[in-house]
Enzyme design. Structure first.
Site, PDB file in Angstrom:
ATOM      1  N   LYS A 122       0.834  -1.217   0.000  1.00 33.84           N
ATOM      2  CA  LYS A 122       0.000   0.000   0.000  1.00 33.84           C
ATOM      3  C   LYS A 122       0.863   1.258   0.000  1.00 33.84           C
ATOM      4  O   LYS A 122       0.502   2.268  -0.594  1.00 33.84           O
ATOM      5  CB  LYS A 122      -0.944   0.007   1.206  1.00 33.84           C
ATOM      6  N   LYS A 206      -4.671  -8.284  -6.590  1.00 31.62           N
ATOM      7  CA  LYS A 206      -5.969  -8.727  -6.059  1.00 31.62           C
ATOM      8  C   LYS A 206      -7.064  -7.712  -6.401  1.00 31.62           C
ATOM      9  O   LYS A 206      -6.775  -6.512  -6.555  1.00 31.62           O
ATOM     10  CB  LYS A 206      -5.891  -8.973  -4.554  1.00 31.62           C
ATOM     11  N   LYS A 209     -10.963  -2.589  -3.458  1.00 33.90           N
ATOM     12  CA  LYS A 209     -11.788  -1.369  -3.470  1.00 33.90           C
ATOM     13  C   LYS A 209     -10.971  -0.167  -3.880  1.00 33.90           C
ATOM     14  O   LYS A 209     -11.490   0.779  -4.462  1.00 33.90           O
ATOM     15  CB  LYS A 209     -12.311  -1.075  -2.058  1.00 33.90           C
TER      16      LYS A 209
END
Ligand code: AQP
Length: 346
Positions: A122, A206, A209
């Site tokens: 991230k 993956k 959202k």
């Protein structure tokens, strides 16, 4: 029923899991976690949390966060979580999460957190500019589970490493404070179809959202046209669908679509390939779109119905928070006593 994961823990079996209100839920959240939430409530005491404190570890809009919590709650219920049998609540409504997270901050080691791959993914090259909260996310997650002495945690495969950290924190707490078996070592429940649903655009990432491209994911609220359009444009290759699971090797995007079909239809990938092997994507993709739309349309309809009455949803969440607090409060009394803290109301 006693827990079998940690010989020294003799408390009840209890399921805990959560999802972030960081945007609409997608097929990965549904197949990786939500389907298991529903199944597990048949034989377990289950707590299903909407983890808003996790959502603020990245930029968020304070004006929409509460509504996004309602949307996740509506998705849980619409997918089949029964708010009477299971406890559905918002994380920040139960203060035990933050208190236990602080205590666990003093148990967890920096080196453990520095190994967390989700933070590295991230943060990318911007680790220095990320919030401390994002770095500390897995410690809060350990507190979420262990504030209720959660023994089993249904999650997608991406959460495996975080669950290992929760086990390490529980074990170190029990050991450091000479409290053998006080916390269970929570067991991840990952197995099953749908544990790892990948982006429709890139089979190595993956489904998420936070992916900037809405075309990368199927949202629970997408209608049949949107689903068909996204699957039509999903990345594949020019070869036909293979006959065997082994032949999916090296074809990540195809493996992903076959996996989604299998998870939605309740078949194994081998059974799906038995029917579709040798055929092209021009036939397979519309069939997959029909299957996905048939599964998701009733969920989206029910979500709309629930969201039309926000006061009723808020009542459900308040009731859930009261039940969650009632479980966590005596556990936190014990934690404060074990650690030697003063605590409130003394
Ligand atoms: N692609 C996925 N395949 C299978 N399971 C998945 N989960 C998430 N993505 C997939 C599972 O869904 C649960 C809730 O996830 P979350 O909302 O807490 O956060 P996340 O794992 O970080 O999911 P996202 O969609 O990628 O959110 P953002 O983009 O906000 O970070 C978890 O059990 C997770 O394993």
């Amino acid at each position: 029923m006693t827990d079998v994961t940690s010989p020294a823990y003799t408390g009840p079996r209890r399921v805990f899991s959560g999802m972030q209100p960081t945007g609409g839920l997608h097929l990965g959240n549904y197949l990786g976690a939500l389907v298991k939430f529903v199944r597990l409530q048949d034989d377990n005491e289950c707590l299903y949390c909407i983890v808003d404190l996790h959502a603020i570890t990245v930029d968020h809009d304070p004006k929409t966060l509460q509504q996004q919590c309602r949307e996740v709650a509506a998705a849980y219920i619409a997918a089949g979580v029964d708010p009477e049998r299971s406890i559905i609540f918002v994380q920040s409504a139960v203060l035990a999460h933050t208190e236990l997270a602080w205590i666990f901050n003093c148990v967890a080691r920096m080196g453990w957190l520095q190994r967390m791959t989700q933070f590295k993914d991230k943060a990318g090259k911007n680790a220095e500019r990320m919030s401390v909260g994002l770095f500390d996310y897995p410690v809060l997650q350990a507190a979420d589970i262990l504030a209720y002495k959660g023994t089993h945690v249904p999650v997608g495969e991406d959460q495996k490493q975080h669950l290992e950290l929760s086990r390490d924190i529980a074990a170190k707490f029990n050991n450091d404070f000479n409290a053998p078996g006080f916390f269970p070592l929570p067991e991840p429940l990952i197995q099953g179809p749908g544990a790892r649903i990948m982006s429709l655009r890139d089979g190595k990432k993956k489904m998420s959202k936070s992916d900037p491209s809405d075309m990368s994911r199927i949202n629970l609220t997408d209608d049949a046209d949107a689903i068909a359009n996204k699957l039509k444009r999903a990345t594949t290759d020019s070869l036909p669908i293979p006959d065997t699971v082994e032949a999916l090797e090296g074809r990540a995007e195809v493996e992903n679509l076959v996996g989604i079909y299998a998870a939605l239809s309740g078949e194994t990938p081998a059974q799906v390939l038995g029917v579709w092997g040798g055929q092209g994507f021009a036939a397979f993709k519309p069939a997959l779109a029909d299957l996905a739309a048939a599964k998701l349309a009733p969920i989206a309809d029910e979500m709309r119905r629930l969201l039309a009455d926000p006061a009723a949803l808020d009542r459900t969440l308040r009731h859930g928070a009261e039940r969650a607090h009632a479980i966590a409060a005596p556990i936190m009394d014990d934690v404060r006593r074990i650690v030697g803290l003063w605590g409130p109301g003394r």
